[in-house]
Structures are given as structure tokens and as C-alpha cells.
Design a protein around this motif. Structure first.
Motif, PDB file in Angstrom:
ATOM      1  N   ASP A  27      53.045  54.399  64.680  1.00 21.24           N
ATOM      2  CA  ASP A  27      53.097  55.384  63.716  1.00 21.24           C
ATOM      3  C   ASP A  27      53.493  54.497  62.378  1.00 21.24           C
ATOM      4  OD1 ASP A  27      54.205  57.570  62.103  1.00 21.24           O
ATOM      5  OD2 ASP A  27      56.188  57.650  63.292  1.00 21.24           O
ATOM      6  N   PRO A  28      52.861  55.067  61.151  1.00 17.06           N
ATOM      7  CA  PRO A  28      53.135  54.639  59.990  1.00 17.06           C
ATOM      8  C   PRO A  28      54.423  54.832  59.599  1.00 17.06           C
ATOM      9  CG  PRO A  28      51.448  56.159  59.705  1.00 17.06           C
ATOM     10  CD  PRO A  28      51.608  56.024  61.367  1.00 17.06           C
ATOM     11  N   ASP A  29      54.821  55.967  59.776  1.00 14.87           N
ATOM     12  CA  ASP A  29      56.238  56.180  59.419  1.00 14.87           C
ATOM     13  C   ASP A  29      57.448  55.189  60.233  1.00 14.87           C
ATOM     14  OD1 ASP A  29      55.425  58.170  57.455  1.00 14.87           O
ATOM     15  OD2 ASP A  29      55.212  59.836  59.204  1.00 14.87           O
ATOM     16  N   ASP A  30      57.128  54.544  61.183  1.00 12.69           N
ATOM     17  CA  ASP A  30      58.145  53.870  61.726  1.00 12.69           C
ATOM     18  C   ASP A  30      57.500  52.654  62.017  1.00 12.69           C
ATOM     19  OD1 ASP A  30      59.915  52.524  63.565  1.00 12.69           O
ATOM     20  OD2 ASP A  30      59.679  53.995  65.297  1.00 12.69           O
TER      21      ASP A  30
ATOM     22  N   ARG B 138      60.718  68.346  57.973  1.00  9.20           N
ATOM     23  CA  ARG B 138      59.369  67.867  58.590  1.00  9.20           C
ATOM     24  C   ARG B 138      59.619  67.733  60.007  1.00  9.20           C
ATOM     25  NH1 ARG B 138      57.699  62.004  56.432  1.00  9.20           N
ATOM     26  NH2 ARG B 138      56.056  62.303  58.000  1.00  9.20           N
TER      27      ARG B 138
ATOM     28  N   SER C 164      57.555  56.180  68.719  1.00 10.36           N
ATOM     29  CA  SER C 164      57.934  56.285  67.433  1.00 10.36           C
ATOM     30  C   SER C 164      59.280  56.994  67.438  1.00 10.36           C
ATOM     31  CB  SER C 164      57.299  57.058  66.223  1.00 10.36           C
ATOM     32  OG  SER C 164      57.824  57.336  65.227  1.00 10.36           O
TER      33      SER C 164
ATOM     34  N   HIS D 250      60.742  57.860  64.446  1.00 13.21           N
ATOM     35  CA  HIS D 250      60.837  58.735  63.079  1.00 13.21           C
ATOM     36  C   HIS D 250      60.994  60.038  63.264  1.00 13.21           C
ATOM     37  CE1 HIS D 250      59.968  59.697  58.833  1.00 13.21           C
ATOM     38  NE2 HIS D 250      58.921  60.552  59.502  1.00 13.21           N
ATOM     39  N   GLY D 251      62.274  60.633  62.665  1.00 15.77           N
ATOM     40  CA  GLY D 251      62.841  62.036  62.726  1.00 15.77           C
ATOM     41  C   GLY D 251      63.621  62.238  63.883  1.00 15.77           C
TER      42      GLY D 251
ATOM     43  N   THR E 203      58.034  62.585  64.486  1.00 10.58           N
ATOM     44  CA  THR E 203      56.745  62.227  64.793  1.00 10.58           C
ATOM     45  C   THR E 203      56.273  62.670  66.341  1.00 10.58           C
ATOM     46  OG1 THR E 203      56.577  60.275  63.504  1.00 10.58           O
ATOM     47  CG2 THR E 203      54.945  60.341  65.177  1.00 10.58           C
TER      48      THR E 203
END
Length: 466
Positions: A237-240, A108, A202, A204-205, A111
């Protein structure tokens, strides 16, 4: 008569966006022009770890169809942007400057990559970087070469990003900065680099070097362009969970610095700083004064301990980031990155806690100084651009290492936002960078001050002769 395609590769993002939106030039034409330029130059410059030619053409065609149908998304729509090769792009390996035998393909987007896609940007390729975003390129990598002069350092760790944007092989790049990795290559390549407040963007990723020091930011050819890119990628960011909930202002709004307070610690900017860099700083202060800003004397806290603490702080966090691969895959690691991981594993818990306490106190002292000004002006480094010959002996020159870290590492330890921009050139024709620092969350102030400076100065409009 000048055609829209003349010197297309050095257009700023705003001007290029207008051409694409008005269909004076297509995103496909722009993207192909840059791919042709990469094919012509990158065999020598080594900026890219991976060029995403087919995917970029497909994204450009999609942008042209959307824009023709009235679906213009904003100033990045159809604009080719590079993505430093530590951010995940779905379907593509993330090497992070490493050469591990097992390179899993990202499943994926990071972000920030997804947000660039949402803005309509064309992802043209992944620039090279130092191994694990630390201080040296992996022995198997051909390091990027400075497009101004091949005998000069291109900066680290976002070396390929700096070379790609400076040489007209991308209009901007996602980048990261743990101790100076946006600022050094921006200064070395004559670019504008924006390191936001820690938590503004973010992570994330993104492959980690040191989680609490890593800042995700942007590199471009002007403050406005860097702000446009930041505006597309910043925010919660909900992923971070470390990405801030603070609202993101329009970093390109507002004009001028009349009545602003430009902070200067005269001693810090003078002592141990070479004459050429001092002259560039003096010219910058004169420019800000002519723009109506006031120059305010400040006393910046001593940075020696913060700089000394940066190394073990980074080492411990690097050891954590690599714990799933190191030492299991130690044979794939270069000596420099392996050494910093070993140093991090060896540090005691009590010594690390002492670093954290000193860091918190330093952050508070920096907050206090910056509360009295709109922006602070400093060098990026205290000496002229470095040659590769100097860099090869860096390990034997502790004063040189300390000088490189003096104005960059403190703002990773404190987490404050910075903007690097070209302030002049040496007699040898190499760019010299300046650094602006702002209070937390005031990236808008940095972009506004940088844009005002660049409206009065020509330095960011000079390009390598390629």
C-alpha cells in the motif's frame, strides 16, 4: 425441504457467496436478515458501537444490481462484514473504543475498508472494542457480552467483533491484534482468527495502539472464511510504507497436511497448562496425525523476557500514538489507558533501546525454530475460559495476566502469523481455542492446516443457542 434463507446467519462465506451469485437469495435479503438479528439481539449483547443500516442496504442493493448484470466480484460480493471501530469508514466517526468529546468524522476509508468495498462486501457496522484497543473498556461503554454465556469473558480488544460474528450478526470482521486482541476473543467466542505477519496488511487509516505490535487481521467462523477476508485486504500500500511488497498467495488454495511437520514444544504446552486444555491439544495432535502429518519435537525459546518486554514496548508506542491528545484531553481517558501512556512517557531511552535489542534477538530465535516446521501448535491460553468474575480481579492476579500473555504476546513481539481456531469445549459448554503459528508470510500454510483440521472436526460448526 431446507430453504436458502433457513439459518441464513450461520452460513459460511463460500456457501453464502454461491447462493448470492446464483441469485437463490439476494444480498438485500441477507443484509436485512442480519440487521433484523442485530435489532433483536444486540440490545443484550452490545457487540456494535454503530450499525450502518441504511448504508448497508444501499450497498446490498448495488451488489444485487451488479451481480444480476454479470458483474460478480468474488466471494465477498454482497456479503455483510463488520469493521472493528478503529478502522476509518468515510463519513463515520472512528471511536476506537474511546469517548472523546471531539470525535472527528473520517474523511476517507482506511485501506482495508476500501479493499473490502472493492471486493463488493457490505459494511454492516462497527463493533465495539476496548478503549484505544488496550485492555479495558471505557467506563462509559457497555462491554460486549459473550453469546455462549453472559458470565464469561468475551475477550479483548476485538470484543465486539468476536461477539458479532459468533452470534450470527456478521459473517466476519476486520480486527486488530497488538498482544492477543484477535486470538483471545476468537478463543472466547469459538471463532477462527487470523493474525497475519506484521506488514502483510496495511495499517493506513487504523487507529494505533502500538505501531510495531499492531497486526491487522480477520475474524470469521472458519479458516477458509478468514483466508477469504485476508486475501481481500492484504498487500502493499503506497499509503503505508511498512506494508510489505511480498506477493500475497491465495490463502484458500491447496488441501491437506499429509507429510507436513507439526511442531510441538511438549514442555511449553504442558507446564502450567490445565488438564482440559492439555486434553484439547492432545486431541488436535491426534487429528493432525490422522491427516498424515508428522509431529516434530521442537524447543521454543523462553518467552518470559519477551512477555515482560511487551508491556513497556506497548506503553512507549501508545504514548507516541496519543501524543496529540494526551494529556491535553486527559479527562476523557479511562484510568487504564491513561496509566499505560504515563508508563510509556516515563521509560528511559536506554531502557527502551535494551528492549529493542532483546526483541530483535528473540525474533531471530523464533525464526530458527519455525524454519524446521510447517506450523507450530500451542494453546491460546493455559487455562479454561475465564469468567467475568475472574477478569474483574485480574489486576490482583499477576499469574493470570502472565498466563494470558504467555502464548500471544510473543508472536506480536516476533511478528509471526498465527491462526486461532476452536479445538473443543469445556464441560460448561464454553469453547477452547488452539493456536497455529507459521513462518513469516506463510498465512497460506495456516489457512490450509486450519481448513484440514476443521474438515475433520465439528467445533467450528457449533454456535451459541440464540
Amino acid at each position: 425441504m431446507t430453504k436458502p434463507t433457513d439459518v441464513l446467519h450461520y452460513r459460511d462465506i463460500g456457501a453464502l457467496a454461491a447462493l448470492i451469485r446464483n441469485r437463490d437469495v439476494s444480498s438485500r435479503e441477507v443484509t436485512q436478515a442480519l440487521l433484523d438479528r442485530i435489532a433483536a439481539l444486540d440490545g443484550d449483547l452490545h457487540a456494535y458501537a454503530l450499525v450502518l443500516a441504511d448504508a448497508a442496504r444501499a450497498q446490498a442493493d448495488a451488489a444485487d444490481r451488479e451481480i444480476a448484470a454479470g458483474g460478480w466480484r468474488g466471494p465477498l460480493h454482497g456479503v455483510p462484514i463488520a469493521v472493528k471501530d478503529l478502522f476509518d469508514i468515510e463519513g463515520v466517526p472512528t471511536r476506537a473504543g474511546m469517548r472523546l468529546r471531539s470525535q472527528p468524522v473520517a474523511t476517507r476509508d482506511a485501506t482495508v475498508v476500501r479493499r473490502l468495498r472493492d471486493a463488493g462486501a457490505v459494511l454492516i457496522g462497527k463493533p465495539e472494542l476496548t478503549e484505544g484497543a488496550y485492555s479495558d473498556h471505557h467506563p462509559a461503554v457497555s462491554p460486549p457480552r459473550n453469546p455462549w454465556h453472559a458470565d464469561y469473558w468475551p475477550g479483548i480488544s476485538s470484543s465486539g467483533s468476536g461477539v458479532a460474528v459468533a452470534a450470527g450478526m456478521a459473517y466476519g470482521s476486520l480486527a486488530s491484534d497488538t498482544g492477543g486482541s484477535i486470538r483471545w476473543p476468537s478463543a472466547a467466542n469459538g471463532l477462527t482468527g487470523l493474525k497475519p505477519t506484521w506488514g502483510r496488511v496495511s495499517r493506513h487509516g487504523a487507529a494505533e495502539l502500538a505501531a510495531s505490535l499492531d497486526h491487522v487481521g480477520t475474524m470469521a467462523r472458519s479458516a477458509i472464511d478468514a483466508g477469504i477476508l485476508l486475501g481481500a485486504i492484504a498487500g502493499a500500500d503506497p499509503d503505508d510504507p511498512t506494508a510489505s511488497l511480498m506477493p500475497v498467495p491465495d490463502d484458500t488454495a491447496g488441501a491437506g497436511v499429509a507429510g507436513w511437520r507439526i511442531g510441538v514444544d511438549a514442555a511449553w504446552n504442558r507446564d502450567g497448562v490445565d488438564a482440559g486444555t492439555r486434553a484439547v491439544l492432545a486431541d488436535a495432535l491426534a487429528t493432525f496425525a490422522a491427516l498424515g502429518a508428522g509431529i516434530v519435537d521442537v524447543r521454543f525459546p523462553d518467552v518470559a523476557q519477551a512477555v515482560a518486554d511487551w508491556v513497556p514496548q506497548c506503553a512507549v508506542e501508545a504514548a507516541v500514538a496519543h501524543r496529540d491528545r494526551y494529556p491535553r484531553m486527559q479527562a476523557d481517558y479511562g484510568a487504564v489507558l491513561a496509566a499505560v501512556i504515563e508508563a510509556g512517557k516515563a521509560l528511559s531511552g536506554t531502557d527502551y533501546q535494551a528492549i529493542l535489542l532483546r526483541r530483535a534477538a528473540f525474533r531471530g530465535r523464533v525464526d530458527r525454530v519455525l524454519s524446521a516446521v510447517d506450523v507450530l501448535l500451542t494453546p491460546v491460553q493455559p487455562f479454561a475460559p475465564l469468567t467475568l468474575a475472574q477478569i474483574r480481579t485480574l489486576g490482583e492476579q499477576p499469574d493470570l495476566i502472565a498466563g494470558l500473555q504467555r502464548y500471544t504476546c510473543p508472536f506480536n513481539m516476533s511478528g509471526h502469523p498465527t491462526l486461532t481456531l476452536p479445538g473443543g469445549f469445556t464441560d460448561a459448554g464454553m469453547p477452547v481455542g488452539l493456536q497455529l503459528v507459521a513462518p513469516r508470510w506463510r498465512e497460506d500454510a495456516l489457512v490450509r492446516a486450519g481448513a484440514a483440521f476443521q474438515a475433520r472436526t465439528p467445533w467450528h460448526r457449533r454456535h451459541p443457542e440464540r
